[in-house]
Design an enzyme around this catalytic site. Structure first.
Site, PDB file in Angstrom:
ATOM      1  N   TYR A  85      15.139  -2.164  11.733  1.00  0.00           N
ATOM      2  CA  TYR A  85      13.786  -2.002  11.233  1.00  0.00           C
ATOM      3  C   TYR A  85      13.648  -2.824   9.720  1.00  0.00           C
ATOM      4  O   TYR A  85      14.650  -3.728   9.334  1.00  0.00           O
ATOM      5  CB  TYR A  85      12.927  -0.600  11.260  1.00  0.00           C
ATOM      6  N   LYS A 158      10.396  -0.359  16.639  1.00  0.00           N
ATOM      7  CA  LYS A 158       9.794   0.930  16.504  1.00  0.00           C
ATOM      8  C   LYS A 158      10.184   1.913  17.664  1.00  0.00           C
ATOM      9  O   LYS A 158      10.712   3.060  17.478  1.00  0.00           O
ATOM     10  CB  LYS A 158       8.335   0.629  16.562  1.00  0.00           C
ATOM     11  N   GLU A 229       0.875  -1.022  15.905  1.00  0.00           N
ATOM     12  CA  GLU A 229       1.554  -1.268  14.795  1.00  0.00           C
ATOM     13  C   GLU A 229       1.417  -2.689  14.346  1.00  0.00           C
ATOM     14  O   GLU A 229       1.182  -3.637  15.125  1.00  0.00           O
ATOM     15  CB  GLU A 229       3.132  -1.435  15.291  1.00  0.00           C
ATOM     16  N   ASP A 230       1.141  -2.639  12.937  1.00  0.00           N
ATOM     17  CA  ASP A 230       1.125  -4.034  12.216  1.00  0.00           C
ATOM     18  C   ASP A 230      -0.057  -5.055  12.836  1.00  0.00           C
ATOM     19  O   ASP A 230       0.325  -6.147  12.741  1.00  0.00           O
ATOM     20  CB  ASP A 230       2.641  -4.821  12.158  1.00  0.00           C
ATOM     21  N   ASP A 253       0.553   2.402  10.694  1.00  0.00           N
ATOM     22  CA  ASP A 253       0.384   1.861   9.647  1.00  0.00           C
ATOM     23  C   ASP A 253      -0.984   2.880   8.659  1.00  0.00           C
ATOM     24  O   ASP A 253      -0.801   2.831   7.391  1.00  0.00           O
ATOM     25  CB  ASP A 253      -0.216   0.285   9.625  1.00  0.00           C
ATOM     26  N   GLY A 287      -5.989  -1.494   0.619  1.00  0.00           N
ATOM     27  CA  GLY A 287      -5.624  -2.338   1.961  1.00  0.00           C
ATOM     28  C   GLY A 287      -5.699  -1.103   3.172  1.00  0.00           C
ATOM     29  O   GLY A 287      -6.310  -0.033   2.959  1.00  0.00           O
ATOM     30  N   THR A 288      -4.828  -1.704   4.078  1.00  0.00           N
ATOM     31  CA  THR A 288      -4.557  -0.708   5.203  1.00  0.00           C
ATOM     32  C   THR A 288      -4.034   0.665   4.845  1.00  0.00           C
ATOM     33  O   THR A 288      -4.546   1.660   4.980  1.00  0.00           O
ATOM     34  CB  THR A 288      -3.686  -1.419   6.272  1.00  0.00           C
ATOM     35  N   ALA A 289      -3.190   0.687   4.207  1.00  0.00           N
ATOM     36  CA  ALA A 289      -2.192   1.721   3.770  1.00  0.00           C
ATOM     37  C   ALA A 289      -2.976   2.592   2.943  1.00  0.00           C
ATOM     38  O   ALA A 289      -3.202   3.881   3.142  1.00  0.00           O
ATOM     39  CB  ALA A 289      -0.659   1.313   3.227  1.00  0.00           C
ATOM     40  N   ASN A 399       6.415  -1.841  -1.497  1.00  0.00           N
ATOM     41  CA  ASN A 399       7.861  -2.300  -1.127  1.00  0.00           C
ATOM     42  C   ASN A 399       7.938  -3.749  -0.621  1.00  0.00           C
ATOM     43  O   ASN A 399       6.812  -4.170  -0.236  1.00  0.00           O
ATOM     44  CB  ASN A 399       8.662  -1.264  -0.190  1.00  0.00           C
ATOM     45  N   ASN A 444       8.098   6.530   6.808  1.00  0.00           N
ATOM     46  CA  ASN A 444       7.465   6.722   8.041  1.00  0.00           C
ATOM     47  C   ASN A 444       8.237   7.335   9.017  1.00  0.00           C
ATOM     48  O   ASN A 444       7.668   8.017   9.905  1.00  0.00           O
ATOM     49  CB  ASN A 444       6.514   5.745   8.589  1.00  0.00           C
TER      50      ASN A 444
HETATM   51  P1  NAD Z   1      -2.488  -4.694   2.586  1.00  0.00           P
HETATM   52  O1  NAD Z   1      -2.362  -5.990   2.183  1.00  0.00           O
HETATM   53  O2  NAD Z   1      -3.249  -4.160   3.465  1.00  0.00           O
HETATM   54  O3  NAD Z   1      -3.096  -3.917   1.185  1.00  0.00           O
HETATM   55  C1  NAD Z   1      -2.922  -4.542  -0.251  1.00  0.00           C
HETATM   56  C2  NAD Z   1      -4.116  -4.358  -0.941  1.00  0.00           C
HETATM   57  O4  NAD Z   1      -3.695  -4.601  -2.269  1.00  0.00           O
HETATM   58  C3  NAD Z   1      -5.008  -5.410  -0.425  1.00  0.00           C
HETATM   59  O5  NAD Z   1      -6.423  -4.761  -0.289  1.00  0.00           O
HETATM   60  C4  NAD Z   1      -5.008  -6.453  -1.732  1.00  0.00           C
HETATM   61  O6  NAD Z   1      -6.302  -7.070  -1.744  1.00  0.00           O
HETATM   62  C5  NAD Z   1      -4.687  -5.287  -2.838  1.00  0.00           C
HETATM   63  N1  NAD Z   1      -4.360  -5.975  -4.220  1.00  0.00           N
HETATM   64  C6  NAD Z   1      -3.584  -7.214  -4.123  1.00  0.00           C
HETATM   65  N2  NAD Z   1      -3.722  -7.392  -5.473  1.00  0.00           N
HETATM   66  C7  NAD Z   1      -4.099  -6.392  -6.185  1.00  0.00           C
HETATM   67  C8  NAD Z   1      -4.329  -6.317  -7.713  1.00  0.00           C
HETATM   68  N3  NAD Z   1      -3.945  -7.235  -8.382  1.00  0.00           N
HETATM   69  N4  NAD Z   1      -5.012  -5.228  -8.049  1.00  0.00           N
HETATM   70  C9  NAD Z   1      -5.482  -4.396  -6.714  1.00  0.00           C
HETATM   71  N5  NAD Z   1      -5.495  -4.578  -5.560  1.00  0.00           N
HETATM   72  C10 NAD Z   1      -4.720  -5.616  -5.286  1.00  0.00           C
HETATM   73  O7  NAD Z   1      -0.837  -4.152   2.622  1.00  0.00           O
HETATM   74  P2  NAD Z   1      -0.550  -2.528   3.232  1.00  0.00           P
HETATM   75  O8  NAD Z   1      -0.151  -2.666   4.707  1.00  0.00           O
HETATM   76  O9  NAD Z   1      -1.912  -1.643   2.566  1.00  0.00           O
HETATM   77  O10 NAD Z   1       0.395  -2.208   2.243  1.00  0.00           O
HETATM   78  C11 NAD Z   1       0.393  -2.292   0.749  1.00  0.00           C
HETATM   79  C12 NAD Z   1       2.036  -2.000   0.471  1.00  0.00           C
HETATM   80  O11 NAD Z   1       2.248  -0.460   0.532  1.00  0.00           O
HETATM   81  C13 NAD Z   1       3.207  -2.712   0.605  1.00  0.00           C
HETATM   82  O12 NAD Z   1       3.947  -2.941  -0.195  1.00  0.00           O
HETATM   83  C14 NAD Z   1       3.749  -1.733   1.888  1.00  0.00           C
HETATM   84  O13 NAD Z   1       5.055  -2.012   2.030  1.00  0.00           O
HETATM   85  C15 NAD Z   1       3.369  -0.409   1.125  1.00  0.00           C
HETATM   86  N6  NAD Z   1       3.333   0.606   2.186  1.00  0.00           N
HETATM   87  C16 NAD Z   1       4.303   1.879   1.954  1.00  0.00           C
HETATM   88  C17 NAD Z   1       4.226   2.738   2.641  1.00  0.00           C
HETATM   89  C18 NAD Z   1       5.295   3.991   2.482  1.00  0.00           C
HETATM   90  O14 NAD Z   1       5.804   4.223   1.455  1.00  0.00           O
HETATM   91  N7  NAD Z   1       5.333   4.929   3.457  1.00  0.00           N
HETATM   92  C19 NAD Z   1       3.613   2.826   3.789  1.00  0.00           C
HETATM   93  C20 NAD Z   1       2.747   1.505   3.995  1.00  0.00           C
HETATM   94  C21 NAD Z   1       2.545   0.580   2.995  1.00  0.00           C
END
Ligand code: NAD
Length: 545
Positions: A85, A158, A229-230, A253, A287-289, A399, A444
């Site tokens: 993965y 997955k 997913e994704d 997610d 964003g999503t997370a 990450n 996750n």
């Molecule tokens: P995403 O693209 O949906 O969200 C990222 C958000 O950050 C967007 O809304 C973007 O506009 C915002 N952003 C970008 N630049 C910015 C800035 N300068 N200031 C403030 N906000 C800014 O991505 P996602 O799926 O939500 O994932 C985000 C990160 O979280 C990734 O690196 C992902 O690997 C990590 N993540 C970690 C886990 C975990 O640890 N379990 C789980 C999910 C996601």
């Protein structure tokens, strides 16, 4: 038998089996155990020059001998998770069309919605034959974005983790690619690209494909958990909101990530001795997370006695344009609920309100980073956080490492050990002032395999918030935070055991929430009995011939 990955056991066929199955002379003389085969496979795997080569090796093994593949994966899961993965799968996806050999998925095309039913029917599976379907439209793959049909391996990967980590039977799962086109110009220009060669279809036709998929999959396989997913952020949330009440949907997610972060927060609250309703949450990167986490933490505040609006008032989102306020145009729907009234922030700043100002004003008890902005949690931010509260929960989750908001070592040093930290990356322990701080990883994989198993064992008709919270509590319950420097999350090294614990809690919560359609006098026994193990079952030489 030798060409059928489900049934092949290669050099493990006994002399009698070889004779009875027409394999005489087709294998070298030695008859091996599965353990001996797995030992050789591990040597072969270790000899591969890089992680992508290891991914390719494992895939080929999966195609040759499924039991051996899962034995190897199960025995070395924490080592192989990053291969099967994230992050290695990202490289594999980028080369997927060029490297294509054979497929393990069902492809549903937005251009042929009328074929959805037939595509599933070709599998010749009955209503009780499927426990789990993982689907992706591959719009937002693991930080590498839109990869169209190349993203098929996300669903395949997955499912492999579900099997290795929680013993979900690999013969009872389906991987689905929803091919709605791609906006990745590189793919559209690539002669080897194997998907629909047009931009992503959005709007009504996209929705029709999703609805058709959900209805047909639910009708044909009424017990299957439908894992999403994704997907892109707005589709991910919309599908969950629109269909989550009448289909057995789980979006990793959003819900999986939200729940694993809940687990870290639950552990942190055990240290601070406070409750959800006492928290003030700042999410940097909405964003999503990030918004999924905001949703789950505010839902926990509601369970702790706050009204929904009181809970929302304890959440501040910061995105690219600074603190999200209600005078901003074109806010995505998933941010709107948390937009702060402009009257509240009057005088905070002349321009967009940045993270440092927000931290100084709000004094958050929890700061989450999901922005992918490396170094965004500066020394000033961390210091301001610690001035606001004694033991802030600090979760820089972006990450890979090149994108993390603050490295744990810096956060521990700048906060003088006060910050309670978990990250999205695997991180080394940090020594500071005589204490060793173990950094938990919000992976996750600690959560969704057990959640899926519990849902299957309870035959739950929905995945409820109560089940997600039970999963989070079960993960958090696996660490003892009373030691100074203890990790907020358990290690990812014995996933089968931890998935079983999560599954038991989830099945109980399904019963409590009234969505379990199957109950068990001995739930623990039922969970363990449901877990598929990678062993060769006894052969019936008459019927298996
Ligand atoms: P995403 O693209 O949906 O969200 C990222 C958000 O950050 C967007 O809304 C973007 O506009 C915002 N952003 C970008 N630049 C910015 C800035 N300068 N200031 C403030 N906000 C800014 O991505 P996602 O799926 O939500 O994932 C985000 C990160 O979280 C990734 O690196 C992902 O690997 C990590 N993540 C970690 C886990 C975990 O640890 N379990 C789980 C999910 C996601």
């Amino acid at each position: 038998m030798l060409r059928d990955a489900h049934r092949n056991r290669g050099t493990a066929f006994s002399a009698e089996e070889r004779g009875a199955l027409g394999l005489t002379g087709r294998l070298p003389a030695a008859v091996e155990t599965l353990a001996e085969q797995a030992a050789r496979a591990y040597v072969q795997l270790s000899a591969q020059p890089d992680d992508l080569a290891k991914y390719v090796y494992l895939n080929a093994l999966h195609d040759r001998n499924e039991t051996l593949y899962f034995r190897l994966l199960t025995e070395h899961l924490s080592e192989l998770l990053p291969i099967v993965y994230d992050p290695t799968i990202g490289d594999a996806i980028e080369h997927w069309s060029t490297e294509y050999r054979r497929s393990r998925a069902v492809y549903l095309s937005v251009d042929r919605i009328e074929d959805v039913r037939t595509a599933f029917e070709t599998l010749e599976l009955g209503p009780d034959d499927v426990d789990l379907i993982v689907c992706s439209d591959a719009e937002e793959i693991l930080g590498i974005g839109d990869w169209g049909v190349n993203g098929t391996d996300i669903a395949v990967g997955k499912l492999a983790i579900y099997t290795a980590a929680a013993g979900i039977d690999p013969n009872r799962v389906i991987a689905v690619n929803l091919d709605v086109g791609t906006d990745n110009q590189k793919l559209l220009d690539d002669p080897a690209y194997l998907g629909n060669r047009h931009p992503r279809v959005r709007g009504e036709r996209y929705d029709e494909l999703i609805t058709t998929y959900l209805d047909v999959a639910t009708e044909l396989f009424p017990n299957a958990l439908l894992h999403f997913e994704d997907f892109g952020p707005s589709n991910a949330r919309r599908i969950l909101v629109e269909h989550g009440d009448d289909h057995r949907i789980f979006n990793d997610d959003m819900q999986g990530t939200g729940a694993i972060v809940m687990a870290a927060v639950i552990s942190g609250l055990k240290v601070t001795g406070s409750s959800f309703s006492d928290q003030r949450l700042v999410v940097f990167g909405a964003g999503t997370a990030g918004t999924g986490m905001a949703d789950q933490i505010s839902a926990a505040m509601v369970r702790d006695g706050l009204s929904e609006s009181e809970a929302r008032e304890r959440v501040w989102l910061i995105d690219k344009n600074g603190l999200v306020t209600d005078d901003m145009d074109d806010l995505p729907d998933y941010q709107q609920a948390y937009a702060r009234p402009t009257s509240e922030v009057d005088g905070w700043s002349d321009g967009p309100i940045d993270l440092l100002t927000t931290v100084e004003r709000v004094k958050p008890t929890i700061l989450i980073g999901t922005s992918t902005v490396s170094g965004a949690f500066t020394k000033d931010v961390v210091r301001a956080l610690c001035e606001g509260v004694d033991r802030p929960i600090l979760l820089p989750l972006s990450n890979p490492t090149s994108r993390i908001e603050v490295m744990p070592h810096d956060a521990i040093t700048w906060s003088d050990g006060a910050a309670l930290i978990a990250t999205g990356i695997p991180a080394d322990p940090v020594d500071h002032d005589g204490v060793t701080y173990t950094i938990g990883q919000g992976n996750n994989a600690l959560l969704y395999p057990g959640l899926g198993l519990g849902t299957i064992v309870a035959a739950a008709s929905r995945v409820t918030d109560g089940m997600l919270l039970a999963a989070a509590n079960a993960v958090a319950g696996q660490v003892d935070v009373s030691d100074p420097g203890a990790s907020l999350l358990p290690p990812v090294d014995d996933l089968r055991a931890s998935s079983a614990i999560v599954a038991i809690a989830v099945a109980r919560a399904a019963a409590d929430d009234g969505v379990a359609t199957r109950t068990h006098d001995d739930l623990e026994g039922a969970v363990h009995a449901t877990m598929w193990t990678p062993d060769y079952p006894d052969l019936d030489l008459e019927t298996d011939r």
